[in-house]
Enzyme design. Structure first.
Site, PDB file in Angstrom:
ATOM      1  N   ASP A  59      32.833  25.890  43.556  1.00 51.61           N
ATOM      2  CA  ASP A  59      32.054  26.371  44.690  1.00 51.61           C
ATOM      3  C   ASP A  59      30.611  26.660  44.257  1.00 51.61           C
ATOM      4  O   ASP A  59      30.284  26.686  43.072  1.00 51.61           O
ATOM      5  CB  ASP A  59      32.725  27.653  45.203  1.00 51.61           C
ATOM      6  CG  ASP A  59      32.415  27.924  46.663  1.00 51.61           C
ATOM      7  OD1 ASP A  59      31.674  27.137  47.278  1.00 51.61           O
ATOM      8  OD2 ASP A  59      32.925  28.926  47.180  1.00 51.61           O
ATOM      9  N   TYR A 123      40.378  29.689  34.570  1.00 51.29           N
ATOM     10  CA  TYR A 123      39.082  30.260  34.943  1.00 51.29           C
ATOM     11  C   TYR A 123      38.854  31.573  34.203  1.00 51.29           C
ATOM     12  O   TYR A 123      39.795  32.340  33.963  1.00 51.29           O
ATOM     13  CB  TYR A 123      39.018  30.539  36.455  1.00 51.29           C
ATOM     14  CG  TYR A 123      38.750  29.315  37.299  1.00 51.29           C
ATOM     15  CD1 TYR A 123      37.447  28.937  37.602  1.00 51.29           C
ATOM     16  CD2 TYR A 123      39.795  28.544  37.797  1.00 51.29           C
ATOM     17  CE1 TYR A 123      37.188  27.813  38.382  1.00 51.29           C
ATOM     18  CE2 TYR A 123      39.549  27.415  38.577  1.00 51.29           C
ATOM     19  CZ  TYR A 123      38.246  27.059  38.864  1.00 51.29           C
ATOM     20  OH  TYR A 123      37.993  25.955  39.631  1.00 51.29           O
TER      21      TYR A 123
END
Lengths: 314, 314
Positions: A59, A123
């Site tokens: 994103d 992540y």
């Protein structure tokens, strides 16, 4: 006249690993379509425009220590396929002004797909504690971490809360609405949800300032839209005492994207795609470019190699 | 009519510590005069324009983890002096778009001078080893280190060579010509010249790439123009085998700026002013802004406090 057979050149599929700083880009799409990889790839003068198929689309503002993609290159008739090291240096030369770098490249079979081959994504989310105001964030850490207001966080409470996220759950509450994403199952399996002390850029030279860096690490086959940022934000709210650890369990059980507390969304700046586990590649080592080859080896561990039935490398 | 005495407001002198990323600026002068501190300070609406007297002026592209400056603020009649925390937040608010941050501020006596009070300066130079090409520098380390070509360096040879720089010498060979600098004595005393392993931004997540971060640390009362970059460049040339350790001694003995090998200048990107030792301040602790106060305490150690005969803090 030249025969028709001579006019057709075979396409070659490559897997590339790359890293980028997401601050500058409004979407990774921007990198790909206009200013980054795609544009750089056109300098290879392919017969057919080159398209990058990314393993994990990130994103706006999200960074990547290592992401991967596959691409096909079809050269003019008679031209041999690019060697991996030539592909790397050519792409990097044209990417030079952009904060994006090709780390390594491998020829793979035509059936390899970067996104569908990803067995897991990991992540990292970087938190900075000890700031009473955002102006206290070191200049070298700007846009690379999140410094939640309110000083230090209750880390043991956050660690308790993180346990509720582990395992297989319906994560609807932790998925942001996104009209662009195809509707997929909200059931995901989180295999790692850690909170560990970390360090900042040159932070050993300013320990006296009382700043503490922490890393939250999440691993899953895949994540829902903004799931990591919602999970981090909820854990930080627990650390701030705005939520209790058991509220994480209750949020999960609501299975409702609207149930997520609006104050608890973590910003994109602290989020880094750390690594990917790709299936069917085996250890990626190459004598041709030893300093780059390590990336693939780390991203594609034994777990991935065992899970695959075939070896896609060429 | 108001008396003349009422029309004169006293000036207040402050010592501020600040940090900045030098990449964006062609000279710190740019920061001060146009886009940075000076402009931000005008928002304090002083009666007399505010001028910053910097402890250590750094060259184009050089960074600072901590630099300091003094400034005088004269407010309109009847207005009280700014509290330190108000000064910090006001300056930082106006500096927000710039990669520069005020860390702390202290009221000091009118006889305190940031530059003349500096007993020592400590610089860090960051080296990245293991890159065969500059494109292998991680995107998050760009402009924040130097990756000399030729792979790994011979660190023991560099450490041997660094010993020749320690102590009091005529450093004319290690001073770049600079018509703007007043002619000063080329004799300097280097009290620290270390080479230590270090780490990069999130480098624990990509150790597999074979990259090594090292730090060179130099401490002296003051340095000549580009002296640190010439010393680093010469030590790296030793690490590459282009010079032998004893050549450092011979270069010193030449006492000639033209004698320095032109290939051996280190770029500004790896250089950081780490700290300053200011005389006559004592430990700088303040309950008013605990998260910032530490900077002064670290920069102004016991050594500095003992060397001073008076305490300039108010």
């Amino acid at each position: 006249a030249r025969s028709a057979a001579k006019m057709v050149s075979p396409k070659t599929r490559y897997l590339v690993f790359f890293q980028y700083c997401g601050t500058k880009y409004s979407f990774l799409f921007m990198v790909l379509s206009r200013v980054g990889l795609q544009k750089a790839a056109q300098n290879l003068k392919p017969v057919v425009p080159i398209k990058f198929h990314i393993s994990s689309r990130t994103d706006s503002g999200v960074h990547a220590l290592c992401n991967s993609a596959h691409l096909d290159i079809q050269r003019a008739p008679g031209k041999p396929a690019f060697q991996e090291r030539v592909l790397i240096s050519c792409l990097n030369r044209h990417l030079k002004p952009e904060p994006i770098r090709i780390l390594s490249a491998y020829r793979v079979t035509d059936s390899f797909h970067a996104r569908f081959s990803a067995l897991s994504r990991t992540y990292i989310y970087r938190l900075l504690m000890g700031c009473t105001h955002h102006s206290e964030i070191p200049v070298f850490e700007r846009d690379l971490c999140w410094a939640p207001t309110g000083g230090y966080l209750n880390v043991p409470a956050m660690q308790d809360a993180a346990q509720f996220l582990l395992g297989t759950h319906d994560f609807s509450t932790f998925c942001s609405p996104n009209s662009n994403a195809p509707s997929r199952s909200p059931v995901k399996t989180i295999v790692q949800a850690d909170i560990q002390p970390s360090s900042g850029f040159l932070s050993h030279h300013y320990e006296y300032r009382g700043l503490e860096f922490w890393e939250l690490k999440f691993k899953s086959r895949s994540f829902l839209y903004r799931q990591v940022r919602r999970m981090v934000g909820a854990l930080v709210a627990v650390g701030q005492g705005k939520l209790a650890p058991h509220h994480i369990k209750e949020l999960l059980e609501m299975k409702d994207t609207q149930a997520f507390p609006s104050f608890a969304m973590a910003p994109s700046s602290g989020l880094f795609l750390q690594s990917l586990l790709l299936v069917g590649l085996g250890p990626l080592h190459s004598g041709a470019f030893p300093t780059n080859a390590g990336c693939g080896a780390a991203c594609v561990s034994g777990e991935g190699a065992q899970a695959g039935n075939e070896d896609h490398r060429l």
